[in-house]
Design a protein around this motif. Sequence first.
Motif, PDB file in Angstrom:
ATOM      1  N   LEU A  28       0.792  -1.507   0.102  1.00  0.00           N
ATOM      2  CA  LEU A  28       0.025   0.025   0.011  1.00  0.00           C
ATOM      3  C   LEU A  28       1.119   1.262   0.033  1.00  0.00           C
ATOM      4  N   LEU A  29       1.922   1.425   0.645  1.00  0.00           N
ATOM      5  CA  LEU A  29       2.735   2.567   1.096  1.00  0.00           C
ATOM      6  C   LEU A  29       3.988   2.557   0.412  1.00  0.00           C
ATOM      7  N   ASN A  30       4.446   1.540  -0.024  1.00  0.00           N
ATOM      8  CA  ASN A  30       5.948   1.511  -0.635  1.00  0.00           C
ATOM      9  C   ASN A  30       5.583   1.616  -2.468  1.00  0.00           C
ATOM     10  N   SER A  31       5.834   2.777  -2.938  1.00  0.00           N
ATOM     11  CA  SER A  31       5.452   2.804  -4.332  1.00  0.00           C
ATOM     12  C   SER A  31       6.221   2.177  -5.246  1.00  0.00           C
ATOM     13  N   GLU A  32       7.531   1.886  -4.961  1.00  0.00           N
ATOM     14  CA  GLU A  32       8.432   1.162  -5.816  1.00  0.00           C
ATOM     15  C   GLU A  32       7.943  -0.554  -5.776  1.00  0.00           C
ATOM     16  N   ARG A  33       7.530  -1.143  -4.620  1.00  0.00           N
ATOM     17  CA  ARG A  33       6.977  -2.289  -4.247  1.00  0.00           C
ATOM     18  C   ARG A  33       5.497  -2.581  -5.139  1.00  0.00           C
ATOM     19  N   ARG A  34       4.786  -1.747  -5.174  1.00  0.00           N
ATOM     20  CA  ARG A  34       3.504  -1.512  -5.911  1.00  0.00           C
ATOM     21  C   ARG A  34       3.722  -1.614  -7.357  1.00  0.00           C
ATOM     22  N   THR A  35       4.878  -0.556  -7.794  1.00  0.00           N
ATOM     23  CA  THR A  35       4.879  -0.569  -9.197  1.00  0.00           C
ATOM     24  C   THR A  35       5.515  -1.883  -9.728  1.00  0.00           C
ATOM     25  N   LYS A  36       6.396  -2.624  -8.915  1.00  0.00           N
ATOM     26  CA  LYS A  36       6.978  -4.043  -9.327  1.00  0.00           C
ATOM     27  C   LYS A  36       6.094  -4.728  -9.520  1.00  0.00           C
ATOM     28  N   THR A  37       4.976  -4.781  -8.390  1.00  0.00           N
ATOM     29  CA  THR A  37       3.856  -5.968  -8.733  1.00  0.00           C
ATOM     30  C   THR A  37       3.103  -5.562  -9.908  1.00  0.00           C
ATOM     31  N   LEU A  38       2.952  -4.488 -10.296  1.00  0.00           N
ATOM     32  CA  LEU A  38       1.989  -4.070 -11.547  1.00  0.00           C
ATOM     33  C   LEU A  38       2.824  -4.406 -12.978  1.00  0.00           C
ATOM     34  N   THR A  39       4.133  -4.236 -12.878  1.00  0.00           N
ATOM     35  CA  THR A  39       4.813  -4.618 -13.837  1.00  0.00           C
ATOM     36  C   THR A  39       4.819  -6.142 -13.992  1.00  0.00           C
ATOM     37  N   ASP A  40       5.148  -6.634 -12.835  1.00  0.00           N
ATOM     38  CA  ASP A  40       4.972  -8.307 -12.890  1.00  0.00           C
ATOM     39  C   ASP A  40       3.748  -8.967 -13.292  1.00  0.00           C
ATOM     40  N   TYR A  41       2.589  -8.127 -13.286  1.00  0.00           N
ATOM     41  CA  TYR A  41       1.405  -8.716 -13.530  1.00  0.00           C
ATOM     42  C   TYR A  41       1.136  -8.467 -14.809  1.00  0.00           C
ATOM     43  N   GLN A  42       1.865  -7.417 -15.683  1.00  0.00           N
ATOM     44  CA  GLN A  42       1.654  -7.205 -17.064  1.00  0.00           C
ATOM     45  C   GLN A  42       2.527  -8.493 -17.827  1.00  0.00           C
TER      46      GLN A  42
END
Length: 406
Positions: free
Chosen positions: A365-379
């Motif tokens: 929720l709060l770590n933007s880098e971790r969140r972005t990495k997850t969304l990139t992996d989803y793609q």
Amino acid sequence: MTAIKIFISTGEVSGDLQGALLVEALYRQAQLRGLNLDIVALGGEKMANAGATLLGNTTKIGSVGIIESLSFIFPTLKIQQKAKEYLHNESPNIVILIDYMGPNLNIGNYIRKTWPNLPIIWYIAPQEWVWSLGKDKTTKIVNLTDKLLAIFPGEANYFRQQGANVTWVGHPTIDRIKMAPTREEARRILGINSDTLAIALLPASRKQEVKYLMPVIFEAAKIIQEKLPLVHFLIPLSLETYRSPIEEAIKKYQLQATIYPSSSKNSTKNSQEIQESNNLEILAGADLAIAKSGTVNLEIALLNVPQVVIYKVNPITVWIARNILRFSIPFMSPPNLVQMKSIVPELFQENATPENIVSEALELLLNSERRTKTLTDYQEMRQSLGEEGVGDRAAQAILDLVLTRK
């Protein structure tokens, strides 16, 4: 024209959903070919609504684990006897097995001994290719199926190497997710503001999960609420029978939460809309999901919602699996299984604690880098799931096999 008789066997909530998508596709493809179908099934309400005649409802008798399955033995045997009577009396043209390894192996073996020429297709094979519990189960699956329709690339490769006739059709969630709204549309239907921090909680589609997963998920939610007081929890029901225990848990943990759909006595137009679209709105409208392991993890991933996946079973089951069966799996959730790498955090058994859930949830929720990495992996994961039209490709393969045998 004489109708083609198709018998489908599946179980649990996820099997009912995948079975319903397949039934709809079979009717679509049959209409294009000018064929009449008579589809009879073991499944649930979704399959019945799609046009299948139910012999028995198997959505409430599913379990994972040795100890967990004991209470379902007799209900399963009773329903299986109905299936065998149907097979004996009606002589279907083809049998489709969807996941549900133990009961479907029983039905498949019965068919092979009694009607060796009756074609069998296994659509969505059991995850033997992940569990690696020895070659015995694999050999049985390969020997009793005329064709295996795989949904994961790894599944297709594994069973092909074991000698099965395999066609990779892609994952049916690709088709289902087309029905999902945008985040903004979902929130409008849910009746929540665009700036509300919303977390979806998905604790159970099986009875055992109410016991083992719901307490730790809700305890984690309570801690998150203490840290983020404006959070609101969204809880989609997988089965109406779980409403009461979930309501009691919400009260116990004093959560700011809404169950969807609302109870019938408080039903609104919005809750009816949500019910009809199978809860995709709840997932699409969330900022984060904390979920049991299952097909729903893939839906969450395809909707670009970060998630924490947890998995707990009876401790005796775990001991037997680890010490006697030497059970070991690399991953348990579909997003990680697609490419056999860690995309979403998985917390298994003793690691599935409220504290660990909270830690992973706040990080996403709060770590933007971790969140972005997850969304990139989803793609990246999405590229390995195949193209749209999965159900239609599976239906075409089924009808093709029927017509070559007639």
